[in-house]
Design a protein around this motif. Structure first.
Motif, PDB file in Angstrom:
ATOM      1  N   GLY A   1      -8.087  -4.940   2.285  1.00 26.02           N
ATOM      2  CA  GLY A   1      -8.206  -3.944   3.344  1.00 26.02           C
ATOM      3  C   GLY A   1      -6.832  -3.649   3.918  1.00 26.02           C
ATOM      4  O   GLY A   1      -5.805  -4.141   3.419  1.00 26.02           O
ATOM      5  N   GLU A   2      -6.808  -2.819   4.962  1.00 26.71           N
ATOM      6  CA  GLU A   2      -5.532  -2.419   5.580  1.00 26.71           C
ATOM      7  C   GLU A   2      -5.430  -2.882   7.027  1.00 26.71           C
ATOM      8  O   GLU A   2      -4.401  -2.665   7.669  1.00 26.71           O
ATOM      9  CB  GLU A   2      -5.383  -0.889   5.546  1.00 26.71           C
TER      10      GLU A   2
ATOM     11  N   ASN B   1      -6.352  -4.893  -3.519  1.00 27.09           N
ATOM     12  CA  ASN B   1      -6.272  -4.217  -2.217  1.00 27.09           C
ATOM     13  C   ASN B   1      -7.655  -3.869  -1.664  1.00 27.09           C
ATOM     14  O   ASN B   1      -7.841  -3.776  -0.451  1.00 27.09           O
ATOM     15  CB  ASN B   1      -5.409  -2.959  -2.339  1.00 27.09           C
TER      16      ASN B   1
ATOM     17  N   THR C   1       0.856  -1.177   0.000  1.00 26.20           N
ATOM     18  CA  THR C   1       0.000   0.000   0.000  1.00 26.20           C
ATOM     19  C   THR C   1       0.895   1.231   0.000  1.00 26.20           C
ATOM     20  O   THR C   1       1.743   1.375   0.867  1.00 26.20           O
ATOM     21  CB  THR C   1      -0.900   0.013   1.249  1.00 26.20           C
TER      22      THR C   1
HETATM   23 MN    MN Z   1      -1.917  -2.534   2.892  1.00 30.13          MN
END
Ligand code: MN
Ligand code: GDP
Ligand code: MN
Length: 249
Positions: free
Chosen positions: A207-208, A203, A151
């Motif tokens: 998710g993060e 992505n 990311t």
């Molecule tokens: Mn990420």
């Protein structure tokens, strides 16, 4: 037209030495020409690219940068150690990693790892992608493409997106130059960065945070190619207008 994108379920917390390919192939049935998109964080964990902050002795330079940026000097030292060139020191560290990606903090992550440890990027993301593709073929007899992602922020826009940092079995771009538009104008510039577009799409499913979904399979895009490496996506220094403005003013 359409394509499918789905997460691979039941991926454990990844540890050094884990066989990611075995984990992936156990939990999903891959097809020829699938694109297997993997978050760099789990590739790094499997490769043992995790460091306790306590093991890092910061230099005076790291201490000074950390003070300016209100960050941890040991984290700053790790960023310096992973960098080939520092483009910007403050208000954040923008660097060129040894594998060529220009990004904030050399892609080092303090998230999705227990506190006190940090995750470096895989040392050679193209090499990791190549090995994963080869091992998937050995295990399943399927020819897939592999994209390892991270990311990243963008220079002119707020918000972060998934980008490709290592690839195998796919060309980094789809070159439209020389083909025609709807009105028979010859396209002169369009060279679509398909691996970044695929990384961004995957992505959306990663998710993060705490989803625990580091692997996405994309099915139905016809981009398989016997090609290796993301190299041509990174500008040579002479063509990198933004880098040169930052470094030379
Ligand atoms: Mn990420
Ligand atoms: P990065 O973009 O490569 O830096 O990775 P992120 O930290 O954004 O994580 C991407 C996805 O992977 C998220 O869904 C995380 O929850 C997931 N993830 C990260 N580490 C692990 C792990 O060890 N096991 C599993 N199952 N998921 C993980
Ligand atoms: Mn990351």
């Amino acid at each position: 037209m359409h394509f499918n994108a789905f997460t691979v379920p039941d991926i454990p917390l990844v540890e050094e030495g884990d066989d990611l390919v075995e984990i992936i192939c156990k939990n999903t049935r891959l097809c020829d020409r699938d694109i297997v998109v993997i978050a760099s964080t789990v590739v790094a964990k499997a490769e043992g690219r995790v460091t306790p902050l306590a093991a890092i002795a910061p230099s005076n330079r790291a201490i000074a940068i950390a003070e300016r940026n209100e960050s941890d000097p040991r984290f700053v030292q790790a960023v310096i150690d992973e960098s080939e060139e520092i483009l910007l020191e403050s208000p954040f560290l923008l660097v060129k990693t040894q594998s060529g990606n220009i990004c904030v903090n050399a892609g080092i992550d303090g998230s999705n790892i227990d506190s006190g440890r940090i995750i470096l990027l895989p040392e050679d993301p193209d090499g990791s992608a190549k090995n994963i593709r080869k091992d998937i073929f050995s295990m399943t007899d399927k020819s897939v493409s592999v994209i390892i992602t991270d990311t990243n922020g963008r220079a002119f826009r707020d918000g972060q997106i998934g980008v490709a940092i290592g690839i195998s079995g796919i060309a980094p771009t789809k070159d439209w130059r020389g083909s025609c538009d709807l009105f028979d104008n010859v396209l002169e510039v369009a060279n679509e960065a398909i691996v970044d577009e695929i990384a961004a799409a995957a992505n959306l499913l990663f998710g993060e945070g705490s989803d625990g979904m580091p692997v996405v399979v994309i099915r139905g895009l016809d981009f398989y190619a016997e090609e290796e490496g993301i190299g041509e996506l990174y500008f040579p220094e002479s063509e990198d207008v933004i880098r040169n403005a930052l470094v030379h003013g």
